[in-house]
Write an enzyme that holds these catalytic residues in place. Structure first.
Site, PDB file in Angstrom:
ATOM      1  N   GLU A 347       0.785  -1.249   0.000  1.00 32.96           N
ATOM      2  CA  GLU A 347       0.000   0.000   0.000  1.00 32.96           C
ATOM      3  C   GLU A 347       0.816   1.298   0.000  1.00 32.96           C
ATOM      4  O   GLU A 347       0.482   2.237   0.726  1.00 32.96           O
ATOM      5  CB  GLU A 347      -0.945   0.000   1.210  1.00 32.96           C
ATOM      6  CG  GLU A 347      -1.872  -1.193   1.231  1.00 32.96           C
ATOM      7  CD  GLU A 347      -2.818  -1.198   2.436  1.00 32.96           C
ATOM      8  OE1 GLU A 347      -2.581  -0.443   3.374  1.00 32.96           O
ATOM      9  OE2 GLU A 347      -3.788  -1.965   2.407  1.00 32.96           O
ATOM     10  N   GLU A 468      -6.006 -10.971  -1.153  1.00 29.26           N
ATOM     11  CA  GLU A 468      -6.912 -10.746  -0.019  1.00 29.26           C
ATOM     12  C   GLU A 468      -8.365 -10.690  -0.482  1.00 29.26           C
ATOM     13  O   GLU A 468      -9.132  -9.822  -0.055  1.00 29.26           O
ATOM     14  CB  GLU A 468      -6.535  -9.435   0.706  1.00 29.26           C
ATOM     15  CG  GLU A 468      -5.077  -9.351   1.104  1.00 29.26           C
ATOM     16  CD  GLU A 468      -4.707  -8.074   1.841  1.00 29.26           C
ATOM     17  OE1 GLU A 468      -5.615  -7.357   2.292  1.00 29.26           O
ATOM     18  OE2 GLU A 468      -3.506  -7.799   1.955  1.00 29.26           O
TER      19      GLU A 468
HETATM   20  C1  GLA Z   1      -5.156  -4.560   4.214  1.00 32.37           C
HETATM   21  C2  GLA Z   1      -3.920  -5.318   4.664  1.00 32.37           C
HETATM   22  C3  GLA Z   1      -4.275  -6.594   5.370  1.00 32.37           C
HETATM   23  C4  GLA Z   1      -5.388  -6.400   6.377  1.00 32.37           C
HETATM   24  C5  GLA Z   1      -6.569  -5.742   5.733  1.00 32.37           C
HETATM   25  C6  GLA Z   1      -7.660  -5.530   6.749  1.00 32.37           C
HETATM   26  O1  GLA Z   1      -5.723  -5.101   3.108  1.00 32.37           O
HETATM   27  O2  GLA Z   1      -3.043  -5.628   3.610  1.00 32.37           O
HETATM   28  O3  GLA Z   1      -3.152  -7.066   6.034  1.00 32.37           O
HETATM   29  O4  GLA Z   1      -4.920  -5.616   7.436  1.00 32.37           O
HETATM   30  O5  GLA Z   1      -6.147  -4.501   5.214  1.00 32.37           O
HETATM   31  O6  GLA Z   1      -7.914  -6.664   7.494  1.00 32.37           O
END
Ligand code: GLA
Length: 651
Positions: A347, A468
């Site tokens: 990020e 994710e």
């Molecule tokens: C982001 C992070 C993850 C997690 C999510 C929320 O996507 O990369 O590690 O913290 O936020 O759960």
């Protein structure tokens, strides 16, 4: 018998992507769910309860601080005549605690609840503590309420612990030292679930494409049903929190080791890593360098919360040593665990393609300590350089982010990735993919925007991992219609992912059951709270490849192959080609496939590196012919492949 229909078909004239794409629609779900009975069983027994009447149960509680007075009193109560009064607190964390070791069993889910009251505005929190095998104590907040002179409820809140921990306590703490009343404290056994065994296994269904993973935290791993679900469906685990900098960094040990050698401990990660080791499950490491979940003191002189920001030089030394120490600890403690990938940086780019604002997390959770020290995103390259230096062979390195379908961010990531690739430092791009299916029709991002990001990343020649994945419905509206919309969206997104499967090595969901998701109010995952599969589970397994009857498999294969030929014929007649030109065929191999879209995107991102001949350029200019090549030409090819348009060029 399990057959690999799609891969077999790929040998035919059309790409596997198109066929899988066509097959994976919700309307075509053909798994007989009527035979899949939910196998959950319920037992909701009270383990311990007290209203403190006549002092009953009070002796089960001790003061955490050792200074508090804990007594049964009649000066106030939520029900009956008595309650517990905690007075004489000298620290916020003081309060009543109850030992669970002989009351509750590891691996079982329980709930705890109570009524609490403070004299003035104050936050009261139900928390849990346990000690791991190395003697490290861990704390987690379970539920917080605010009392301002009134009785408020801590509702039945789930908790569980694993069998490798001891000294497990529940305790009640507060935001200040005000006296606290507690009444009607209850611990009950939660529901015990069994998973559905007679549904397809996700990892088997996708075995010829990519790994299928899930994210899990230590407490989520406690119930046996979660373990069973993981073992049936997933062959990759991402630790939800336990390998992040704030979980690994040890402030005291770092101070003791000097200003440039941050010390880490794997204590928080051990329960899950032991599980992965014992069950032979691969791990995606997440994450080395991130602005979030990284303590401010990591960037400060002498690791002091109030210290000055360190220089770039000191921070580089800290970064290198941190990365080195993480890889060394894993190598030492978990030499047999397959860490096949690590997110090196998470990020770093904003939606418009710029760097974050530099600053402390305690000031603003969007601020980055890394940018504060380095002034810009130049820290990224160092992170990859050190990760490459210390990562074991075979462990692939990724840049990971969200919202990567927003052009500014996509472009920034592609540019960065190509540069790092040139230097041999990066292996892939992670797409978090926290999506919003909403009610289906107004999903965000649109499937075509998602596909476009996949195409842009595939064009870099790097690997892609979906890291994710979750897709919410409309907040707090768990209607059948919304779940159907979610199923269709999941299906369409998975179709796009399968289309690009040659470029994708893992698809990881961010959790297992909806109730445990960080986006729980949007029901974003594949399994319900009771571990039964949701419509979106069926929509992504159907039509891919899972056959138990060999006769059926042959028939389906024959049928699809016949369709393949028909479709190819149709495709040729429907293109409006000038003599000798097959519009869309950027790589001049005589067919129009996803590789052509990738060839166009590669050219657009770096024509020097990925040149096209004049003939190829002519074939590639399929959107608004005559205006040169852009991403739109690749999109036109993709639209053609997915039958959204029937003729190329697209005027
Ligand atoms: C982001 C992070 C993850 C997690 C999510 C929320 O996507 O990369 O590690 O913290 O936020 O759960």
């Amino acid at each position: 018998m399990k057959v690999n229909l799609c891969k077999k078909i790929a040998a035919g004239l059309l790409s596997a992507a198109m066929l899988c794409s066509a097959a994976t629609t919700v309307s075509a779900v053909n798994i007989d769910t009527s035979s899949v009975a939910a196998t959950a069983t319920t037992s909701s027994d009270v383990i311990f309860e007290t209203g403190f009447e006549d002092g009953e149960g009070i002796s089960e509680f001790t003061g955490r601080g050792g200074v508090e007075t804990i007594e049964a009193v009649t000066t106030d109560s939520y029900s009956g005549d008595y309650s517990m009064l905690v007075s004489g607190k000298t620290a916020t964390w003081n309060g009543p605690q109850i030992l669970l070791d002989d009351r509750c069993e590891a691996g079982v889910e329980y709930t705890a609840g109570a009524y609490v009251k403070t004299a003035w505005y104050s936050t009261v929190t139900l928390s849990m503590e346990y000690t791991d095998t190395s003697g490290t104590r861990h704390y987690s907040n379970l539920y917080s309420v605010i009392s301002q002179g009134d009785w408020v409820q801590i509702p039945a809140t789930k908790f569980s612990f694993t069998d490798d921990v001891t000294n497990v306590y529940l305790y009640i703490e507060g935001s200040d030292t005000v006296d606290l009343y507690v009444d009607d404290f209850v611990i009950a056994a939660g529901t015990v679930y069994e998973i559905e065994q007679d549904i397809p296994s996700l990892k088997d269904v996708y075995s010829s494409y990519f790994k299928i993973g899930t994210a899990v935290t230590t407490s989520e791993l406690a119930p046996q049903a979660t373990k069973d679900l993981i073992e049936k469906h997933f062959n990759s685990i991402t630790l939800g929190n336990e390998l992040k900098p704030d979980a690994l960094l040890d402030q005291e040990a770092s101070i003791a080791a000097g200003n440039e050698n941050p010390q880490i401990s794997l204590a928080s990660a051990r329960t899950i890593l032991n599980y992965c080791r014992d069950n032979n499950i691969s791990v995606r490491g997440h994450v080395l360098v991130w602005h979030s979940q990284t303590p401010d003191w990591f960037f400060k002189e002498n690791y002091d919360d109030d210290g000055d920001w360190v220089s770039e030089e000191v921070m580089l030394a800290r970064m290198e040593n941190y990365i080195k120490n993480v890889f060394a600890a894993i190598e030492e403690e978990y030499p047999t665990v397959d860490f096949y990938a690590w997110d090196v940086v998470n990020e770093a780019w904003l939606d418009d393609g710029s760097a974050r604002t530099g600053g402390a997390q305690s000031e603003n959770s969007n601020y980055s300590g890394w940018v504060k020290v380095f002034g810009d995103n130049s820290f990224i390259e160092y992170a990859f350089e050190y990760a490459r230096k210390y990562a074991p062979e075979g462990c692939k390195l990724y840049y990971n982010d969200y919202n990567e379908y927003i052009t500014g961010k996509t472009d920034a990531i592609v540019e960065m990735a190509l540069d790092l690739k040139e230097k041999g430092l990066i292996d892939g791009i992670g797409m978090q993919s926290h999506l919003d299916a909403r009610s289906g029709s107004d999903a965000y991002p649109s499937v075509s925007a998602y596909r476009k990001a996949l195409a842009a990343f595939a064009a870099t020649g790097l690997d892609i991992q979906i890291t994710e994945l979750d897709a919410t419905i409309v907040t707090n509206q768990p209607t059948d219609e919304n779940f159907e919309g979610q199923a269709q969206y999941y299906s369409d997104i998975m179709d796009a992912i399968v289309e690009y499967s040659d470029y994708i090595s893992a698809v990881v969901f961010w959790g297992t059951t909806d109730d445990r998701s960080w986006r729980a109010t949007g029901y974003p995952l594949l399994f319900n709270e009771d571990y039964t599969a949701k419509p979106c589970f069926y929509s992504i397994v159907d039509g891919i490849e899972y056959e138990t009857d060999p006769t059926e498999a042959t028939t389906e294969e024959e049928t699809t192959e016949a369709t393949t030929e028909e479709e190819t014929e149709e495709e040729t007649t429907e293109t409006t080609n000038a003599p000798g030109i097959l519009y869309g065929d950027a790589n001049l191999d005589g067919t129009i496939t996803i590789s052509d879209a990738v060839a166009i995107l590669s050219y657009v991102s770096n024509s020097g590196k990925y040149p096209l001949s004049d003939e190829a350029l002519d074939c590639s200019d399929v959107n608004q012919r005559g205006d040169g090549l852009s991403n739109m030409d690749a999109t036109a090819v993709q639209k053609y492949i997915s039958n959204t348009i029937s003729v190329l060029p697209e005027s």
